[in-house]
Design an enzyme around this catalytic site. Structure first.
Site, PDB file in Angstrom:
ATOM      1  N   LEU A  41       8.416 -59.432  -0.745  1.00  0.00           N
ATOM      2  CA  LEU A  41       7.508 -58.395  -0.271  1.00  0.00           C
ATOM      3  C   LEU A  41       6.850 -58.894   1.019  1.00  0.00           C
ATOM      4  CD1 LEU A  41       5.740 -57.246  -3.575  1.00  0.00           C
ATOM      5  CD2 LEU A  41       7.574 -56.087  -2.338  1.00  0.00           C
ATOM      6  N   GLY A 117      19.459 -52.696  -2.218  1.00  0.00           N
ATOM      7  CA  GLY A 117      19.722 -51.265  -2.225  1.00  0.00           C
ATOM      8  C   GLY A 117      20.896 -50.896  -1.340  1.00  0.00           C
ATOM      9  N   ALA A 191       9.352 -64.652  23.140  1.00  0.00           N
ATOM     10  CA  ALA A 191       8.124 -64.937  22.388  1.00  0.00           C
ATOM     11  C   ALA A 191       8.347 -65.977  21.293  1.00  0.00           C
ATOM     12  CB  ALA A 191       7.581 -63.641  21.786  1.00  0.00           C
ATOM     13  N   ASP A 318      12.950 -53.087  13.052  1.00  0.00           N
ATOM     14  CA  ASP A 318      13.925 -53.845  13.835  1.00  0.00           C
ATOM     15  C   ASP A 318      15.336 -53.301  13.714  1.00  0.00           C
ATOM     16  OD1 ASP A 318      11.862 -55.463  14.582  1.00  0.00           O
ATOM     17  OD2 ASP A 318      12.493 -57.211  13.427  1.00  0.00           O
ATOM     18  N   HIS A 452     -21.716 -58.477  28.480  1.00  0.00           N
ATOM     19  CA  HIS A 452     -21.796 -59.744  29.205  1.00  0.00           C
ATOM     20  C   HIS A 452     -22.585 -60.758  28.381  1.00  0.00           C
ATOM     21  CE1 HIS A 452     -22.229 -62.546  32.549  1.00  0.00           C
ATOM     22  NE2 HIS A 452     -23.528 -62.637  32.237  1.00  0.00           N
TER      23      HIS A 452
END
Length: 473
Positions: A41, A117, A191, A318, A452
């Protein structure tokens, strides 16, 4: 033995940041949801990617800071680290979050089915059938009108650069090494490669990064790439750009690398190598051959709603293409859940408003168009820049290595993109993401009051600089 088919409103295959988020959102909207997961998971991101690497990088960041404690008037003596504890903490963080995902799924009454699956044709009433296999054998069959494929991706391995898991690593093995290497070759400066290079370099490893393109971090704005290159070299990293690694060979528990530049090929030896040359989607063994789903180069073709060519079958994250980022997958999961539930407010994900973050030291973050891309698309542009050395908070923190760059359309003032490098820019980028999402112009950003002293004031100053109004530069 196959059980009697149970019907769900939605079946989601894959429980990564796209799949489990889609399952939770669909359940919130009243759908009966089944989430099928073969391994963990949370998927790669939570277990072997985004989260554990950030835990490792936090350690290297602290080590770097403590090693420079005398600059802050603090005496700590000789600094050292327990590498086993460093790795153990990273794994504990992932475990904690995986348990959290399990709790969330239970809380939202999502049915979690352990197994692999695979689409298995249509039922008599036209629903998609999904077989769930355990240890290679079909254990049960379920069905649904809606299927969401969220199977993620894995490391791309090139011929001659195959990982053995011991000496030659993918990102997964690089997170759980048995010992700290003294020398490391990182192949690829995206990355993933840069984050691992930053971690190992900070802990004292001699790191060499090879990049086939003519600059590191090739998807980032060229000016940011150049700045990063200098910053990392200053820390001791070695970069070989416009260079390829033709072959890796393990010899006596070391890796011999054949490295080719424009001047020719040579061999170098390292304790370990990390192959970080991209990812490929997990599209195999999903039963897609018997459907209209189109797969090309391990990516599933989808439209703006993440719908495939097969009615009722979606693909997110992805496996459905770039940008390959967890937060993009999660938003696609929410969008698809709302689409399946018939929510009138559902809308496609704007991929131009997906931020990118690299958690190295210094950090890198970006949103929208690079300067080169803005010009390529025909924009007349105004560009603003502001250095960290001009910011009071950055000086107080002792983190003056960085800059911010903002890009606007010269005619309309439309905010087109921002590119940041420096401490905590992965947090600050969200301000620019909101600006892009709201279609802000330079006027809104100029009129926004930034507190600031903060690092965020540089967001304001870089905007002002694009219009020759910077105050502190």
């Amino acid at each position: 033995m196959t059980e009697t088919t149970k019907t769900f409103d939605a079946v989601i295959i894959g429980a990564g940041p796209g799949g489990y988020v889609a399952a939770i959102r669909a359940a919130q909207l009243g759908l009966e949801v089944a989430l099928v997961e073969e391994k963990h998971l949370g998927g790669v991101c939570l277990n072997w990617g985004c989260i554990p690497t950030k835990a490792l990088l936090r350690t290297s960041e602290l080590y770097h800071t403590i090693s420079h404690a005398d600059e802050f008037g603090i005496n700590v003596g000789k600094t050292s680290f327990d590498f086993e504890k460093v790795i153990a903490r990273s794994r504990a963080v992932s475990k904690q979050l995986a348990q959290g995902v399990q709790h969330l799924l239970k809380k939202n009454k999502v049915t979690v089915l352990n197994g692999r699956g695979q689409l298995a044709g249509k039922t008599a009433d036209g629903l998609h059938s999904v077989e769930i296999s355990v240890d290679g054998k079909v254990d049960s069959t379920i069905a649904s009108k809606n299927i969401v494929i969220a199977t993620g991706a894995r490391a791309r391995i090139l011929p001659g650069l195959e990982a053995d898991g011991e000496v030659i690593w993918t990102a997964k093995e690089a997170m759980v090494p048995k010992k700290m290497p003294k020398s490391l070759l990182v192949i690829g400066s995206g990355a993933i490669g840069i984050e691992f290079a930053s971690f190992y370099n900070a802990l004292g490893c001699k790191v060499t990064i090879v990049e086939v393109q003519d600059r590191i971090l090739p998807v980032e704005d060229a000016e940011i790439s150049k700045f990063a290159h200098k910053a990392f070299e200053k820390q001791g990293m070695t970069f070989l750009t416009s260079t390829t690694v033709e072959k890796l060979k393990v010899v006596k528990n070391k890796v011999n690398a054949t490295i080719k530049t424009a001047k020719g090929a040579s061999e170098q030896t390292f304790d370990n190598a990390i192959v970080a040359v991209g990812i490929i989607g997990n599209t195999e063994s999903l039963g897609l051959d018997s459907t209209k789903v189109v797969v090309e180069r391990n990516q599933i073709h989808v439209n703006e709603w993440c719908q495939t060519h097969e009615q009722g079958v979606y693909a997110i994250g992805d496996v459905a293409g770039a940008p390959w980022l967890a937060h993009k997958a999660s938003h696609e999961g929410v969008m698809v859940a709302e689409k399946m539930a018939g929510l009138a407010t559902a809308h496609p994900v704007n991929k131009k408003a997906v931020p990118s973050c690299t958690y190295s030291h210094p950090q890198i973050a970006s949103i929208g168009l690079t300067e080169a891309k803005a010009i390529e698309e025909g924009h007349e542009i105004k560009v603003g820049r502001f250095p960290f050395i001009g910011n009071g908070k950055a000086i107080a923190l002792g983190e003056t290595d960085g800059m911010m760059k903002t890009i606007f359309d010269a005619k309309t003032g439309a905010f087109l993109g921002a590119h940041l490098i420096g401490t905590e820019v992965t947090e600050m980028i969200q301000g620019f993401v909101i600006a892009l999402t709201l279609e802000a112009t330079e006027a809104e950003l100029m009129q926004t009051i930034f507190p600031h002293p903060t690092l965020s004031e540089m967001m304001h100053e870089s905007t002002l600089d694009a219009y020759d109004q910077a105050i502190h530069m």
